[in-house]
Design an enzyme around this catalytic site. Structure first.
Site, PDB file in Angstrom:
ATOM      1  N   MET A 128       4.048   0.716  -3.251  1.00 31.50           N
ATOM      2  CA  MET A 128       4.442  -0.685  -3.090  1.00 31.50           C
ATOM      3  C   MET A 128       5.699  -0.967  -3.896  1.00 31.50           C
ATOM      4  O   MET A 128       5.731  -0.723  -5.109  1.00 31.50           O
ATOM      5  CB  MET A 128       3.311  -1.618  -3.555  1.00 31.50           C
ATOM      6  CG  MET A 128       2.084  -1.610  -2.681  1.00 31.50           C
ATOM      7  SD  MET A 128       0.788  -2.710  -3.324  1.00 31.50           S
ATOM      8  CE  MET A 128       0.064  -1.639  -4.588  1.00 31.50           C
ATOM      9  N   CYS A 149       7.921   1.786   6.491  1.00 33.67           N
ATOM     10  CA  CYS A 149       8.395   0.499   5.977  1.00 33.67           C
ATOM     11  C   CYS A 149       9.318  -0.172   6.996  1.00 33.67           C
ATOM     12  O   CYS A 149      10.329   0.410   7.405  1.00 33.67           O
ATOM     13  CB  CYS A 149       9.129   0.686   4.659  1.00 33.67           C
ATOM     14  SG  CYS A 149       9.706  -0.876   3.943  1.00 33.67           S
ATOM     15  N   ASN A 151      -4.700   3.043   6.015  1.00 31.69           N
ATOM     16  CA  ASN A 151      -4.037   2.016   5.208  1.00 31.69           C
ATOM     17  C   ASN A 151      -3.920   0.739   6.038  1.00 31.69           C
ATOM     18  O   ASN A 151      -3.790   0.794   7.257  1.00 31.69           O
ATOM     19  CB  ASN A 151      -2.657   2.517   4.769  1.00 31.69           C
ATOM     20  CG  ASN A 151      -1.846   1.468   4.038  1.00 31.69           C
ATOM     21  OD1 ASN A 151      -0.713   1.175   4.415  1.00 31.69           O
ATOM     22  ND2 ASN A 151      -2.413   0.899   2.988  1.00 31.69           N
ATOM     23  N   GLY A 171      -6.042  -2.194   5.317  1.00 31.69           N
ATOM     24  CA  GLY A 171      -7.317  -2.908   5.407  1.00 31.69           C
ATOM     25  C   GLY A 171      -7.513  -4.037   4.424  1.00 31.69           C
ATOM     26  O   GLY A 171      -8.579  -4.656   4.398  1.00 31.69           O
TER      27      GLY A 171
END
Length: 490
Positions: free
Chosen positions: A18, A115, A213, A215
């Protein structure tokens, strides 16, 4: 004894990469709370290739430092066998160069292919790679063949299930260790439902571990929800982003810690590892969320330093104690370094305690230029600069050799250029030669520069090409310091 075994990506709970969140304090906190693997924030290949690797003896970290002295990536022994370095890249050779740069300090390498933000896609990176499977294959194959650590990638799903599965099968053939799948299309945002069915189709189609990924919004509110999401996607492992950003104790089997306790634990790591206060502040704001309008939230919003952040959370004593420990350690290491400096001293080097201050010199005039001009006039070989960097504080010291005599300043400088200018000053003052300071008045070199400027203005007035051959410019500003700067041995 710690056994360095390759990362396993099956049955794992993983902190997602992140931006602005996945720095060292958050990664360590996630590991404390039960995360098995942590990914760093996406770091761009070009930026990383400009960095130098530095051992930070005060913090006991490995730092990758940009030319502007900013820490781009910081890691430590605690996470070395658990951290995956995620990079943004659209070039196989650059990706490999970065991987080799960090390989000894991390447990794996990941390529961001999901991304959708402009800062990632504008250079053909991130989700932009999804439309170029040949480039994906080239980057991943080059990495798998070129490094010893496991390679992974993180993607988003394509418009159709079939296209997504076909892409993942092609990726699997590159030899990567695992693939993380964010179950949303590149145009979808967190409020859109995660496509568990697509992740499940991928999981059933390939043999490598699939990491689910996306969730946090629909599934993951507490630890038990992680397993629910894993079953819904048939994935090998689960990667958690926003739920971990809001409260990293989501990884605790025993349940969430109170937010106040989590934030204090985070701040301790931020102080311990000298995290930049703006990054610390950002992460704490993500945790506070709806509490930003409380008294504590307003104090955090107003904080302009790590110390003020600590004061906002009633941790001023911890800040003072920790910084005092670091200052004492730094002083001790500086003493050791000075002792080593003394042992290394060359008695034939002429030394003075001087620094270069550009405010004392005319524009575009430096001591190095004066020294070079003097050497040419006296028919000496041009000056040779040897510069070293001290690992402890990353300061520089330069020795200049002129006519077989060496000169240096006893003061260490924050950049290679400043250290070389200081060495030149020592030489010029020893020789009794002008160094170009404003107080010395106009000299031959300054007049020469002024004539050049007037010629440029005349050329501009007559519409002539102002581009100047590099060899002509070198007569006045060329400075011999092209060698790489070695670190001073410890």
């Amino acid at each position: 004894m710690t056994v360095n075994t390759p990362l396993c990506f099956r049955g794992k709970k993983i902190l997602a990469p992140m931006v602005r969140v996945g720095t060292l304090p958050m990664r360590l906190l996630a590991l404390d709370y039960g995360a098995d693997i942590v990914y760093c924030e996406e770091l761009i290949d070009i930026k990383m290739l400009q960095c130098k690797r530095v051992i930070n003896e005060v913090l006991e970290t490995v730092d990758f430092i940009a030319p502007n002295e900013r820490v781009v990536f910081r890691t430590c022994e605690r996470e070395r066998h658990r951290v995956v370095f995620q990079m943004g890249s659209a070039d196989a050779e650059r990706a490999l160069a970065v991987a080799k740069l960090v390989e000894s300090d991390v447990a794996g390498i990941d390529i961001n292919m999901g991304c959708p933000k402009e800062y990632s896609t504008k250079g053909g990176m991130g989700a932009a790679l999804l439309s170029d499977p040949d480039k994906i294959e080239s980057i991943l194959t080059t990495l798998v063949k070129g490094i010893c650590k496991p390679v992974t990638c993180k993607i988003r799903i394509l418009p159709s299930v079939e296209d997504t599965v076909n892409l993942v099968k092609r990726i699997e053939k590159t030899g990567i260790a695992a693939i993380a799948v964010h179950g949303r299309k590149k145009e979808e945002r967190p409020q859109h439902p995660v496509h568990c069915d697509v992740i499940k189709a991928i999981s059933e189609a390939v043999s490598i571990p699939v990491i689910a990924n996306g969730g946090s919004h629909d599934f993951i509110k507490e630890y038990m929800d992680i397993e629910t999401f894993q079953k819904a996607t048939a994935a090998s492992s689960v990667m958690i982003a926003r739920a971990a950003m809001w409260n990293p104790s989501i990884f605790r089997k025993e349940g969430l810690f109170p937010l106040k306790e989590v934030m204090q634990d985070y701040i301790k790591y931020a102080v311990r590892y000298d995290n930049h206060y703006t990054n610390t502040k950002y992460c704490l704001c993500q945790m506070l969320r709806e509490q930003l309008e409380t008294t504590q939230g307003k104090k955090l919003h107003a904080a302009q330093s790590t110390q003020e952040i600590c004061e906002a959370f009633e941790m001023a004593d911890f800040y003072e104690e920790t910084t005092a420990i670091f200052e004492a350690k730094k002083t001790s290491l500086e003493t050791e370094t000075q002792d080593e400096d003394d042992q290394m001293e060359d008695p034939d080097v002429i030394k003075m305690a001087v620094r270069f201050d550009k405010r004392e010199y005319p524009p575009q005039i430096t001591p190095k230029m004066y020294l070079l001009e003097w050497c040419r006039k006296e028919k000496h070989p041009q000056p040779v600069y040897e510069t070293v960097q001290r690992p402890l504080d990353r300061l520089f010291c330069s020795v200049v050799t002129v006519a077989e005599q060496k000169y240096r300043s006893t003061l260490w400088d924050k950049s290679k250029k400043l250290a070389e200018q200081a060495a030149a000053i020592v030489c010029l003052r020893t020789l009794g030669v002008p160094e170009g300071k404003l107080c010395e008045g106009e000299t031959h070199l300054i007049n020469k520069r002024k004539r050049e400027d007037r010629e440029c203005l005349n050329n501009r007035d007559h519409g002539e090409d102002l581009s100047e051959p590099s060899h002509k410019k070198a007569n006045f500003i060329a400075e011999t310091s092209d060698m790489n700067v070695p670190k001073m041995p410890r």
